[in-house]
Design an enzyme around this catalytic site. Structure first.
Site, PDB file in Angstrom:
ATOM      1  N   ASP A   1      -7.807   3.542   6.159  1.00 51.80           N
ATOM      2  CA  ASP A   1      -6.408   3.956   6.053  1.00 51.80           C
ATOM      3  C   ASP A   1      -6.286   5.453   6.388  1.00 51.80           C
ATOM      4  OD1 ASP A   1      -5.557   1.673   3.531  1.00 51.80           O
ATOM      5  OD2 ASP A   1      -7.608   2.210   4.016  1.00 51.80           O
TER       6      ASP A   1
ATOM      7  N   ARG B   1      -4.269  -8.352   0.306  1.00 48.71           N
ATOM      8  CA  ARG B   1      -5.704  -8.272   0.002  1.00 48.71           C
ATOM      9  C   ARG B   1      -5.970  -8.776  -1.417  1.00 48.71           C
ATOM     10  NH1 ARG B   1      -4.160  -3.689   2.834  1.00 48.71           N
ATOM     11  NH2 ARG B   1      -5.283  -3.320   4.786  1.00 48.71           N
TER      12      ARG B   1
ATOM     13  N   HIS C   1      -7.050   0.301  -1.603  1.00 45.93           N
ATOM     14  CA  HIS C   1      -7.001  -0.037  -0.178  1.00 45.93           C
ATOM     15  C   HIS C   1      -6.075  -1.249  -0.113  1.00 45.93           C
ATOM     16  CE1 HIS C   1      -7.923  -1.191   3.845  1.00 45.93           C
ATOM     17  NE2 HIS C   1      -8.610  -2.261   3.496  1.00 45.93           N
TER      18      HIS C   1
ATOM     19  N   ARG D   1      -6.480   5.955  10.040  1.00 48.64           N
ATOM     20  CA  ARG D   1      -5.210   5.576  10.681  1.00 48.64           C
ATOM     21  C   ARG D   1      -4.169   6.679  10.472  1.00 48.64           C
ATOM     22  NH1 ARG D   1      -5.614  -0.511   8.238  1.00 48.64           N
ATOM     23  NH2 ARG D   1      -6.484  -1.544  10.072  1.00 48.64           N
TER      24      ARG D   1
END
Ligand code: 6V0
Length: 317
Positions: A153, A93, A180, A156
Site C-alpha cells: 500500500d 481481505r 492492510h 502504491r
C-alpha cells in the site's frame, strides 16, 4: 536474541501467483544461495522449480532452486508464507480469515517442528491477522515474525503521489499505516518530499488540495479491488515488495518499512500485529518507529487495531 544469517537460504511456502512472482523477482537478487519451494500441491512446486531454474543461466542470481518439504526449514534463514486462499472479486481481505487461519496455523506449526529459528515472513491475507496466527503457532519471538503489512500500500501511495507531483518515488516519504485492508490510513502530517513537508509543499505550489490527497489514498485503498475485478488476482506488486523486505533482512539493511509488527503500546494498543513503520534488519523487526499521531490519526489507528482484534476474537478464539 541475535539472528545469524548463515546459509542465505530461503524457503517459500505457497507457490501460487504471489509466491511465484516473489520467487521470480529473486532471480535478479544477488547473494541468495538456495531457494526451496513448498506447496501442498507437490507437483505444482516441482513444476515451478523446473520452470524457474530454466531462467537461471540468464539471471543475476546463482542460487540453487529446489522443491522440497518442511525439513528444509531447519537450516533456512528466512521462511516466507504465501499459502492460502486469495480474494475473489468483491471479497474483503478480512473475509478470508477462517480458511487462511487454518492454513497459516498448519504451515507455521510444520515450520516450528522443523526446528526453524530464523525470520518468518507472512504475506497471506488478512496479513496482520495471519502474522499473529503464525507468531502463535511458530513459537518464535515476536520480532522474528513479520507481516508484509502495508508495504505494498505504501509503495502504491508513493508511486501515485510521485506521478501527481513529478517527484521521484524514492523522495516521497509517505506511509500507509494500520490494517492492510479497508481501515488503513495515511498520517499526512508525517509525509515529506525529500526534506520538505508535503502539506507545506502543496500549499505553496498550489497544485494539489487536501481533497486530492484523500482521493489518492482512496485509489490506493481500492487498488486491489480494481485489479482483482479485472484480472482476478494481484501479485507483481506484492512479489517485488516481498523481495525488498527479504533484501533488508538478508543484508541487515536497517531500512524503515511499513511492516506488520507486534504492538506493545507503541501506539497505545497491545497484543496483536498491525502495519507501522519499523526498522528492519537481520534480527527482523529491530525497532518500531513511534510517530506522534494527532487526534484524528490516533482515532484511525485505534479503529484499525480494534477491527483486527475484534475479527480475531470473533473468529479465532
Ligand atoms: P494462489 O495462486 O491460489 O496460491 C496459493 C497457493 O497456496 C496454492 O499454490 C496452494 O496450493 C497453496 N496452499 C494452500 N494451502 C496450503 C497449505 N496448507 N500448505 C501449503 N500450500 C498451500 O493465491 P495467491 O498466490 O494469489 O495469493 C496467496 C495469498 O497472498 C492470499 O491469501 C492473498 O490474499 C495474499 N495476498 C497478499 C498480498 C499482500 O499485500 N500481503 C497481496 C496480494 C495477495
Amino acid at each position: 536474541m541475535e539472528v545469524k544469517i548463515r546459509k542465505r537460504k530461503i524457503v517459500l511456502v505457497g507457490t501460487g501467483f504471489v509466491g511465484m512472482s516473489f520467487a521470480y523477482s529473486l532471480l535478479s537478487e544477488k547473494g541468495i544461495n538456495e531457494l526451496v519451494l513448498i506447496d501442498m500441491n507437490k507437483d505444482k512446486a516441482i513444476g515451478e522449480q523446473m520452470d524457474l531454474s530454466d531462467g537461471l543461466p540468464y539471471a543475476d542470481s546463482k542460487m540453487t532452486i529446489k522443491a522440497g518439504d518442511y525439513e528444509e526449514c531447519a537450516d533456512a534463514d528466512i521462511v516466507v508464507i504465501t499459502a492460502g486462499a486469495a480474494q475473489k472479486p468483491g471479497q474483503t481481505r478480512l473475509e478470508l480469515v477462517g480458511i487462511n487461519a487454518r492454513i497459516t496455523k498448519d504451515v507455521a506449526t510444520q515450520v516450528r517442528m522443523s526446528g526453524f529459528s530464523g525470520i518468518l515472513v507472512v504475506a497471506s491475507n488478512p496479513v496482520d491477522i495471519m502474522t499473529y496466527v503464525a507468531y502463535r503457532a511458530s513459537g518464535l519471538p515476536k520480532e522474528q515474525v513479520i507481516g508484509s503489512g502495508t508495504i505494498l500500500d505504501t509503495a502504491r501511495l508513493r508511486y501515485n503521489i510521485s506521478k501527481r507531483l513529478g517527484i521521484a518515488p524514492s523522495n516521497v516519504h509517505a506511509y500507509i499505516m494500520g490494517e492492510h485492508g479497508d481501515s488503513s490510513f495515511v498520517p499526512w502530517i508525517h509525509c515529506y518530499l525529500g526534506c520538505k513537508h508535503l502539506l507545506e509543499y502543496i500549499d505553496e505550489e498550489d497544485n494539489l488540495t487536501l481533497e486530492d490527497l484523500q482521493n489518492i489514498y482512496l485509489e490506493v485503498r481500492n487498488a486491489a479491488y480494481e485489479i482483482i475485478d479485472r484480472k482476478k488476482a494481484t501479485y507483481y506488486g506484492i512479489g517485488l515488495a516481498l523481495k525488498r523486505l527479504i533484501s533488508c533482512l538478508l543484508n541487515d539493511e536497517k531500512a524503515i518499512l511499513t511492516v506488520s509488527t507486534y504492538q506493545n503500546n507503541e501506539y497505545g494498543r497491545e497484543g496483536y500485529y498491525i502495519g507501522t513503520p519499523a526498522v528492519v534488519g537481520s534480527n527482523g523487526v529491530e525497532k518500531i518507529i513511534k510517530l506522534p499521531l494527532n487526534e484524528m490519526d490516533q482515532n484511525k489507528f485505534n479503529h484499525s487495531f480494534d477491527t483486527l482484534k475484534q475479527t480475531i476474537e470473533e473468529n479465532l478464539q
